[in-house]
Design an enzyme around this catalytic site. Sequence first.
Site, short mmCIF file in Angstrom:
data_model
loop_
_atom_site.label_atom_id
_atom_site.label_comp_id
_atom_site.label_asym_id
_atom_site.label_seq_id
_atom_site.Cartn_x
_atom_site.Cartn_y
_atom_site.Cartn_z
N CYS A 28 0.70 -1.15 -0.12
CA CYS A 28 0.09 -0.06 0.07
C CYS A 28 0.81 1.19 0.15
CB CYS A 28 -0.74 -0.08 1.09
SG CYS A 28 -2.21 -1.31 1.22
N HIS A 60 -3.73 6.84 2.39
CA HIS A 60 -4.08 5.33 1.77
C HIS A 60 -5.57 5.18 2.15
CE1 HIS A 60 -4.03 1.48 0.73
NE2 HIS A 60 -3.92 0.91 1.99
N ASN A 103 -10.02 -0.68 -0.67
CA ASN A 103 -8.65 -0.64 -0.80
C ASN A 103 -7.98 -1.09 -1.96
OD1 ASN A 103 -5.98 -0.86 -0.25
ND2 ASN A 103 -6.21 -1.52 1.65
N1 COA Z 1 -18.81 -9.39 8.36
C1 COA Z 1 -19.24 -9.58 9.44
N2 COA Z 1 -18.20 -10.03 10.69
C2 COA Z 1 -16.98 -9.99 10.18
C3 COA Z 1 -16.40 -9.82 8.92
C4 COA Z 1 -17.38 -9.42 7.98
N3 COA Z 1 -16.97 -9.28 6.55
N4 COA Z 1 -15.03 -9.53 9.07
C5 COA Z 1 -14.80 -9.87 10.41
N5 COA Z 1 -15.86 -10.16 11.17
C6 COA Z 1 -16.35 -10.45 12.52
C7 COA Z 1 -14.96 -11.39 13.21
O1 COA Z 1 -15.08 -12.53 12.91
C8 COA Z 1 -15.00 -10.90 14.47
O2 COA Z 1 -16.09 -11.53 15.19
P1 COA Z 1 -15.92 -12.15 16.59
O3 COA Z 1 -15.85 -10.83 17.44
O4 COA Z 1 -16.88 -13.11 16.82
O5 COA Z 1 -14.75 -13.07 16.65
C9 COA Z 1 -15.70 -9.44 14.38
O6 COA Z 1 -16.13 -9.32 13.33
C10 COA Z 1 -14.44 -8.56 14.93
O7 COA Z 1 -13.41 -8.73 14.05
P2 COA Z 1 -12.04 -7.83 14.01
O8 COA Z 1 -11.16 -8.51 13.14
O9 COA Z 1 -11.67 -7.40 15.15
O10 COA Z 1 -12.83 -6.55 13.17
P3 COA Z 1 -12.38 -5.13 12.88
O11 COA Z 1 -13.38 -4.19 13.40
O12 COA Z 1 -10.66 -4.96 13.32
O13 COA Z 1 -12.23 -4.94 11.50
C11 COA Z 1 -10.89 -5.08 9.31
C12 COA Z 1 -11.48 -5.85 10.51
C13 COA Z 1 -9.95 -6.04 8.72
C14 COA Z 1 -11.76 -4.42 8.50
C15 COA Z 1 -9.75 -4.09 10.24
O14 COA Z 1 -9.08 -4.80 11.16
C16 COA Z 1 -9.10 -3.23 9.42
O15 COA Z 1 -9.66 -2.78 8.53
N6 COA Z 1 -7.62 -3.47 9.34
C17 COA Z 1 -6.60 -2.93 8.72
C18 COA Z 1 -6.63 -3.36 7.46
C19 COA Z 1 -5.76 -2.71 6.32
O16 COA Z 1 -5.44 -1.68 6.55
N7 COA Z 1 -5.03 -3.49 5.67
C20 COA Z 1 -4.66 -3.11 4.41
C21 COA Z 1 -3.24 -2.52 4.93
S1 COA Z 1 -3.16 -0.75 5.07
#
Ligand code: COA
Length: 329
Positions: A116, A256, A286
């Site tokens: 990224c 980003h 993204n």
């Molecule tokens: N739909 C519904 N539920 C979902 C889901 C989806 N698409 N994806 C994950 N969940 C659930 C998980 O299973 C978890 O359930 P649990 O509490 O029962 O275990 C819950 O939602 C929370 O998961 P978590 O991973 O803590 O969610 P989050 O709020 O951190 O969001 C991302 C997940 C990936 C969106 C977030 O962490 C993120 O954006 N991270 C950075 C990603 C990024 O920037 N990557 C590129 C490089 S910069």
Amino acid sequence: MSKTLAAITGVHGYVPDYIMTNAELETMVETTDEWITSRTGIKERRVLKGEGLAASDMGKEMVQGLLEKTGTAPEEVELLICATITGDRVFPDTANTILDKVNAKNAFGYDINAACSGFLYALTTGAKFIESGTYKKVVIVGLDVMSSILDYTDRSTCIIFGDGGGAVLLEPNEDGFGIVDSVLKADGNGRQYLNMEAGGSLKPTSAETVANGEHFIHQEGRTVFKYAVRGMSETIKDVLDRNNMDKGDISWLIPHQANIRIIQSVANALDFPMEKVIVNIEKYGNTTAGTLPLCLWDFEDQFKKGDNIMLTAFGGGFTWGSTYLKWAY
Ligand code: COA
């Protein structure tokens, strides 16, 4: 006469036609439009579809459009750097395939793999060739075809990413417009949190790696989230300090587009108003190395000559950084 800077003198973006909505993802994995929108800010993303189409075909659209828009003949291009993690092949690189497809016969090119942050790494590197007087026309491309490495049964990754990107032309400027300063960072220890395990020399592709899904992107979202907020905020502050600037001097912050909550957290950490933060994540998700040039393309009409623009990114590697430029047109 001031020092020669590398100015962006044109930008052109490209996204594939196919729109994958949150509603479509609801039919593929256990998720909801409400979850995706509230947790990421994304409503839809683009997906490259069509037999034989790849990164270089998107790159061709971006660069052809850029050359037409800036009145540049293909043979005038001297260097093209393509930031991507989803090039056509492991080798040869995609930059040279793009040059071939746009008929730029006098240039050389190479790819940069910084996920990224790739566009910032490429922009900073390309600018040095202009500042040193080596070249006068350098094209920087940032693009990704994330759909090619996504597991559409993994709801934690397939909802985030999309395909697209853009290209900018860099030319010398003697009047103080252009790329002024960058702070770029890397921490290879971050490779455990965001990667694609197989397909390289560590784990050459085999029936086993495919069966294990190791040819797909793997991410520990929560960890990446924390590092991303810290990395972008700190390097913005570093760039401001190095240039004796205050946050009030920034006309536009272009982060980003990974997650709207990451973007808001960075703005909060800097106490920076969201009205001056460029956001288009709702339309494209993204696009990895593609997000920053796509933002420049989408919001080009709003920028004025002399605007102070701060670009910031964080990505796999880990890689991160911020770049300060004065808009040149
Ligand atoms: N739909 C519904 N539920 C979902 C889901 C989806 N698409 N994806 C994950 N969940 C659930 C998980 O299973 C978890 O359930 P649990 O509490 O029962 O275990 C819950 O939602 C929370 O998961 P978590 O991973 O803590 O969610 P989050 O709020 O951190 O969001 C991302 C997940 C990936 C969106 C977030 O962490 C993120 O954006 N991270 C950075 C990603 C990024 O920037 N990557 C590129 C490089 S910069």
